[in-house]
Design a protein around this motif. Structure first.
Motif, PDB file in Angstrom:
ATOM      1  N   LYS A   1      19.623 -21.723  27.675  1.00 11.42           N
ATOM      2  CA  LYS A   1      20.601 -22.717  28.882  1.00 11.42           C
ATOM      3  C   LYS A   1      19.241 -23.755  29.341  1.00 11.42           C
ATOM      4  N   GLN A   2      18.167 -24.137  28.338  1.00 18.11           N
ATOM      5  CA  GLN A   2      17.345 -25.656  28.141  1.00 18.11           C
ATOM      6  C   GLN A   2      17.854 -26.088  27.606  1.00 18.11           C
ATOM      7  N   VAL A   3      18.654 -26.056  26.205  1.00 15.80           N
ATOM      8  CA  VAL A   3      19.324 -27.065  25.659  1.00 15.80           C
ATOM      9  C   VAL A   3      20.773 -27.619  25.680  1.00 15.80           C
ATOM     10  N   ASP A   4      21.273 -28.222  25.227  1.00 17.94           N
ATOM     11  CA  ASP A   4      22.574 -29.291  25.574  1.00 17.94           C
ATOM     12  C   ASP A   4      23.308 -28.875  24.868  1.00 17.94           C
ATOM     13  N   CYS A   5      22.852 -28.335  23.112  1.00 15.03           N
ATOM     14  CA  CYS A   5      24.147 -27.375  22.686  1.00 15.03           C
ATOM     15  C   CYS A   5      23.261 -26.868  22.377  1.00 15.03           C
ATOM     16  N   VAL A   6      24.082 -24.970  21.512  1.00 13.96           N
ATOM     17  CA  VAL A   6      23.743 -24.450  20.657  1.00 13.96           C
ATOM     18  C   VAL A   6      24.487 -24.378  19.273  1.00 13.96           C
ATOM     19  N   TRP A   7      23.413 -25.237  18.425  1.00 11.70           N
ATOM     20  CA  TRP A   7      24.641 -24.573  16.738  1.00 11.70           C
ATOM     21  C   TRP A   7      24.000 -23.154  16.407  1.00 11.70           C
ATOM     22  N   LEU A   8      24.715 -22.358  16.263  1.00 11.71           N
ATOM     23  CA  LEU A   8      24.888 -21.472  15.105  1.00 11.71           C
ATOM     24  C   LEU A   8      25.142 -20.820  13.660  1.00 11.71           C
ATOM     25  N   VAL A   9      23.812 -20.648  12.986  1.00 11.82           N
ATOM     26  CA  VAL A   9      24.052 -20.761  11.692  1.00 11.82           C
ATOM     27  C   VAL A   9      24.539 -19.381  11.245  1.00 11.82           C
ATOM     28  N   ALA A  10      25.992 -19.196  10.277  1.00 11.42           N
ATOM     29  CA  ALA A  10      25.970 -17.722  10.616  1.00 11.42           C
ATOM     30  C   ALA A  10      26.882 -17.818   8.795  1.00 11.42           C
TER      31      ALA A  10
ATOM     32  N   MET B   1      17.734 -38.222  25.077  1.00  9.06           N
ATOM     33  CA  MET B   1      18.084 -37.518  24.505  1.00  9.06           C
ATOM     34  C   MET B   1      18.923 -36.048  24.286  1.00  9.06           C
ATOM     35  N   ILE B   2      19.044 -35.489  23.410  1.00  7.04           N
ATOM     36  CA  ILE B   2      19.810 -34.730  22.591  1.00  7.04           C
ATOM     37  C   ILE B   2      19.223 -33.377  22.503  1.00  7.04           C
ATOM     38  N   ILE B   3      19.003 -32.067  23.217  1.00 10.49           N
ATOM     39  CA  ILE B   3      18.877 -30.893  22.648  1.00 10.49           C
ATOM     40  C   ILE B   3      19.254 -29.940  22.451  1.00 10.49           C
ATOM     41  N   ILE B   4      19.368 -29.658  20.779  1.00 11.61           N
ATOM     42  CA  ILE B   4      20.065 -29.153  19.778  1.00 11.61           C
ATOM     43  C   ILE B   4      19.122 -27.507  19.865  1.00 11.61           C
TER      44      ILE B   4
ATOM     45  N   ALA C   1      16.619 -34.195  19.591  1.00  9.15           N
ATOM     46  CA  ALA C   1      15.621 -33.563  18.349  1.00  9.15           C
ATOM     47  C   ALA C   1      16.389 -31.856  19.065  1.00  9.15           C
ATOM     48  N   VAL C   2      16.081 -30.707  18.305  1.00 10.08           N
ATOM     49  CA  VAL C   2      16.270 -29.433  18.124  1.00 10.08           C
ATOM     50  C   VAL C   2      14.813 -28.208  17.996  1.00 10.08           C
ATOM     51  N   LEU C   3      14.962 -27.550  19.037  1.00  9.39           N
ATOM     52  CA  LEU C   3      14.320 -26.608  19.004  1.00  9.39           C
ATOM     53  C   LEU C   3      15.368 -25.390  18.183  1.00  9.39           C
ATOM     54  N   ASP C   4      14.535 -24.980  16.899  1.00 10.01           N
ATOM     55  CA  ASP C   4      14.645 -23.313  16.484  1.00 10.01           C
ATOM     56  C   ASP C   4      14.791 -22.477  16.520  1.00 10.01           C
ATOM     57  N   VAL C   5      14.664 -21.619  17.563  1.00  6.80           N
ATOM     58  CA  VAL C   5      14.313 -20.327  18.333  1.00  6.80           C
ATOM     59  C   VAL C   5      15.635 -18.846  17.462  1.00  6.80           C
ATOM     60  N   PRO C   6      15.234 -17.890  16.671  1.00  5.74           N
ATOM     61  CA  PRO C   6      16.147 -17.442  16.601  1.00  5.74           C
ATOM     62  C   PRO C   6      16.463 -16.113  17.010  1.00  5.74           C
ATOM     63  N   LEU C   7      15.255 -16.175  18.552  1.00  3.17           N
ATOM     64  CA  LEU C   7      16.069 -15.309  19.480  1.00  3.17           C
ATOM     65  C   LEU C   7      16.486 -16.319  21.434  1.00  3.17           C
ATOM     66  N   LEU C   8      16.946 -17.469  20.603  1.00  4.90           N
ATOM     67  CA  LEU C   8      17.450 -18.749  21.384  1.00  4.90           C
ATOM     68  C   LEU C   8      18.279 -18.193  22.834  1.00  4.90           C
ATOM     69  N   ILE C   9      19.464 -17.325  22.477  1.00  6.20           N
ATOM     70  CA  ILE C   9      20.020 -16.734  23.246  1.00  6.20           C
ATOM     71  C   ILE C   9      19.655 -15.694  23.963  1.00  6.20           C
TER      72      ILE C   9
END
Length: 202
Positions: A124-133, A1-4, A110-118
């Motif tokens: 560090k706990q996800v497979d890839c980081v998507w940044l909305v800009a 499973m890929i974690i975004i 699966a997606v972790l929607d986290v404002p303070l992810l970084i």
């Protein structure tokens, strides 16, 4: 499973992206909603906050006095750190439970929607980081329209967050939300298909 890991600054359009992912049948964990419920009346989180700051930060009804706590942490960085430590621990436990449920259900992503992810180090706990800009000007205008805050209030919020340029250094995908809604949705579909391979969008 890929974690975004999905993140973005105030009024960047992160909720638009997470809503579209849900429509595509991708499970999304809303860290903001979980953070609010972590200190609901009668919760372990609320008891820990009362223990840390005193019962004076509860209302007469036994709920968190959010306005009073906000005033405290705005002026006291140590108090903010204490509050974040309490809430982040509970939210991360819930996130781990969510991810396990997704694995058990054989989800592709699966997606972790986290404002303070970084800022929290959860990237560090996800497979890839998507940044909305979006541009800073758009961010200010959208936040003012959505919340009724003044430009000065919005600017103060933006200044308190990690700069967009710095966030981009951690991002695997930058979703430009400065155009039309259709363009943003198309980008979400394209990036998810690329991530899952075989043109799949589920």
């Amino acid at each position: 499973m890929i974690i975004i890991g999905l993140t973005g600054g105030i009024a960047s359009g992160k909720s638009t992206v997470s809503a579209e992912l849900r429509k595509m049948d991708v499970p999304v964990f809303d860290a903001d909603a979980e953070a609010r419920s972590a200190v609901n009346k009668g919760s372990e989180g609320l008891a820990l906050v009362a223990q840390a700051f005193g019962s004076g930060y509860l209302t007469a009804a036994g709920e968190l006095d959010r306005a009073k706590v906000s005033e405290l942490v705005f002026h006291d960085k140590q108090a903010l750190k204490t509050l974040e430590n309490i809430i982040h621990k509970i939210v991360w436990q819930r996130a781990e439970s969510f991810l396990q449920d997704c694995r058990d259900a054989k989800r592709q992503a699966a997606v972790l929607d986290v404002p303070l992810l970084i800022e929290t180090g959860w990237h560090k706990q996800v497979d890839c980081v998507w940044l909305v800009a979006v541009s800073r000007r758009q961010q200010i205008e959208r936040a003012m329209l959505r919340s009724g805050m003044t430009e000065e209030e919005v600017t103060a919020r933006i200044e308190a967050q990690m700069p967009l340029a710095e966030k981009k250094q951690y991002a695997d995908v930058v979703l430009d939300n400065s155009g039309s809604l259709e363009q943003t949705i198309a980008a979400v579909h394209k990036e998810l298909a690329k991530l899952l391979g075989d043109g799949s969008e589920r």
